[in-house]
Design a protein around this motif. Structure first.
Motif, PDB file in Angstrom:
ATOM      1  N   GLY A  91       0.832  -1.200   0.000  1.00 33.79           N
ATOM      2  CA  GLY A  91       0.000   0.000   0.000  1.00 33.79           C
ATOM      3  C   GLY A  91       0.870   1.254   0.000  1.00 33.79           C
ATOM      4  O   GLY A  91       0.505   2.276  -0.584  1.00 33.79           O
ATOM      5  N   ASP A 189      -8.274   4.646   3.114  1.00 34.28           N
ATOM      6  CA  ASP A 189      -7.226   3.652   3.339  1.00 34.28           C
ATOM      7  C   ASP A 189      -7.810   2.537   4.207  1.00 34.28           C
ATOM      8  O   ASP A 189      -8.076   2.724   5.390  1.00 34.28           O
ATOM      9  CB  ASP A 189      -6.033   4.343   4.026  1.00 34.28           C
ATOM     10  N   TYR A 192      -6.838  -2.231   7.097  1.00 29.46           N
ATOM     11  CA  TYR A 192      -7.273  -3.157   8.160  1.00 29.46           C
ATOM     12  C   TYR A 192      -8.740  -3.550   8.041  1.00 29.46           C
ATOM     13  O   TYR A 192      -9.319  -4.076   8.985  1.00 29.46           O
ATOM     14  CB  TYR A 192      -7.042  -2.493   9.529  1.00 29.46           C
ATOM     15  N   THR A 217      -4.550  -3.828   1.166  1.00 28.17           N
ATOM     16  CA  THR A 217      -3.227  -4.460   1.223  1.00 28.17           C
ATOM     17  C   THR A 217      -3.350  -5.938   1.562  1.00 28.17           C
ATOM     18  O   THR A 217      -4.328  -6.347   2.196  1.00 28.17           O
ATOM     19  CB  THR A 217      -2.333  -3.762   2.266  1.00 28.17           C
ATOM     20  N   SER A 219      -0.973  -7.142   3.402  1.00 26.86           N
ATOM     21  CA  SER A 219      -0.023  -7.197   4.526  1.00 26.86           C
ATOM     22  C   SER A 219      -0.667  -7.548   5.864  1.00 26.86           C
ATOM     23  O   SER A 219       0.036  -7.887   6.801  1.00 26.86           O
ATOM     24  CB  SER A 219       0.663  -5.837   4.703  1.00 26.86           C
TER      25      SER A 219
HETATM   26  N1  PMP Z   1      -2.132   2.154   5.504  1.00 22.82           N
HETATM   27  C1  PMP Z   1      -2.092   1.965   6.817  1.00 22.82           C
HETATM   28  C2  PMP Z   1      -3.097   2.663   7.677  1.00 22.82           C
HETATM   29  C3  PMP Z   1      -1.124   1.149   7.379  1.00 22.82           C
HETATM   30  O1  PMP Z   1      -1.073   0.990   8.722  1.00 22.82           O
HETATM   31  C4  PMP Z   1      -0.194   0.509   6.535  1.00 22.82           C
HETATM   32  C5  PMP Z   1       0.891  -0.389   7.070  1.00 22.82           C
HETATM   33  N2  PMP Z   1       1.347  -0.185   8.300  1.00 22.82           N
HETATM   34  C6  PMP Z   1      -0.277   0.745   5.162  1.00 22.82           C
HETATM   35  C7  PMP Z   1      -1.269   1.565   4.673  1.00 22.82           C
HETATM   36  C8  PMP Z   1       0.687   0.172   4.174  1.00 22.82           C
HETATM   37  O2  PMP Z   1       0.786  -1.186   4.227  1.00 22.82           O
HETATM   38  P1  PMP Z   1       1.657  -2.010   3.207  1.00 22.82           P
HETATM   39  O3  PMP Z   1       2.629  -1.078   2.553  1.00 22.82           O
HETATM   40  O4  PMP Z   1       2.314  -3.066   4.000  1.00 22.82           O
HETATM   41  O5  PMP Z   1       0.680  -2.561   2.199  1.00 22.82           O
END
Ligand code: PMP
Length: 363
Positions: A91, A189, A192, A217, A219
């Motif tokens: 992201g 965004d 989560y 994401t 992640s």
């Molecule tokens: N947005 C938010 C609110 C996040 O907390 C994070 C990661 N900590 C991201 C975007 C980006 O995540 P990533 O680059 O791992 O996809």
């Protein structure tokens, strides 16, 4: 991170001379609850599919720049056309590309702190002025009228749902009002969002709002922070701008292959997400029962807690227990606050016990 040397400060672009890189404050440790990762391993059957996909991926060819197979699967996940999807190296890359494509000196980014600090960092890289609109300092809920008033004057807005680090959702009715008043683009965004449920996602509003951009994401819920893969959903012409500024090969072949196997296996992550949500509620109840601790309700995979001696407790957790949580007490509005990622039940039990012992000792 050290400041740039005087020699290099004179060489870099003037707006970068005082740059402070994002610091994830990482220290190797036994239990890491500091970066909101999913601390469960990828489910067994899924991991096998990922491994098979990686094993059959040729390494000698450049990646497919726009990740067509992955893009089609993500589009199917959300019921949108592939032209509404752009994949990125996490992201983070897409946040940077948002500012790179649409920011700049004549633009302005509206943020609602306390929120993800990378927004302002990327805005500074892209020389984009930042405007801030507030939240209630006790509940951290958005001051909706103040945000709307500022959004009217900002070309770009970003809201975080659930918000990092405070955990609250942005109501969809408010996202719609934002899209109406903002003359540029509104990014939601949703790094989560799986922990709050798909019903809470602004993705369902994309049809009605051509200026809405939704960031997702792999992640967090998908437990794949290491592969660096995220995506945006938006109208095709907005996606074209993301595609135009991106590094052509930013998502490598292995990440594309792994991400495709993960998104195809999305149903198998539901039990993991359920376990994390149940643990979040268990931790919330345990922390709420401690009169020394203030904890905010969260729809994400972390909890924000306020306590006396927070920074010292965070250091002692790291040094004496080899447990890492995130210190936010330096951030405006978050005095005395730590952010704790929800881990496995064993990790959570350990962090709860250690916190309680340290609070006793520091009393
Ligand atoms: N947005 C938010 C609110 C996040 O907390 C994070 C990661 N900590 C991201 C975007 C980006 O995540 P990533 O680059 O791992 O996809």
């Amino acid at each position: 991170m050290a400041r740039l040397s005087d020699r290099v400060r004179a060489l870099v672009q003037p707006h970068l001379a005082d740059i402070e890189p994002y610091d994830p404050s990482f220290t190797p440790c036994r239990i890491n609850l500091s970066a909101n990762e999913n601390t469960y391993p990828v489910p067994d059957g899924v991991r096998e599919r990922v491994d098979a996909a990686l094993a059959s991926t040729p390494l000698n060819r450049y990646p497919d720049p726009m990740s067509h197979a992955l893009r089609a699967e993500i589009a199917a996940r959300h019921g949108v056309a592939p032209a509404c999807v752009c994949v990125g190296n996490g992201g983070d890359e897409l946040l940077y590309n948002y500012l790179l494509a649409f920011g700049g000196r004549a633009s302005q980014l509206l943020v609602c702190p306390p929120c993800f600090s990378e927004y302002e960092f990327f805005a500074s890289l892209a020389q984009t002025p930042v405007r801030r609109a507030g939240r209630d300092p006790r509940t951290f809920e958005l001051d909706e009228e103040a945000v709307l008033a500022s959004a009217h004057w900002s070309k770009l807005t970003v809201v975080t749902s659930p918000n990092n680090p405070t955990g609250g959702l942005v109501p969809l009715s408010f996202v719609e009002r934002l899209c109406h008043v903002c003359r540029g683009l509104v990014m939601v965004d949703e790094a989560y969002i799986e922990f709050a449920g798909e019903d809470a996602s602004a993705a369902q509003l994309l049809d009605r709002h051509p200026n809405l951009v939704v960031l997702r994401t792999l992640s967090k819920a998908f437990g794949a922070a290491g592969i660096r893969c995220g995506y945006v959903l938006a109208a095709p012409d907005v996606i074209e701008a993301f595609a135009a500024v991106r590094q052509i090969y930013s998502v490598n072949v292995l990440s594309q292959a792994a991400a495709l196997a993960l998104v195809e296996s999305r149903a198998e992550f539901a039990p993991v997400v359920e376990r994390i949500v149940a643990e979040r509620e268990r931790m919330f109840a345990a922390l709420s029962a401690d009169p020394r601790v203030k904890v905010w309700p969260s729809r994400a995979n972390f909890l924000l807690v306020r306590m006396p001696m927070a920074s010292r407790i965070r250091e002692r957790l790291r040094d004496e227990y080899s447990m890492l949580v995130r210190d936010f007490s330096y951030a405006p509005g978050l005095e005395g606050c730590l952010r704790i990622t929800v881990g496995t039940p064993e990790e959570n039990d350990e962090v709860l016990a250690a916190l309680s012992a340290l609070l006793d000792e520091e009393a």
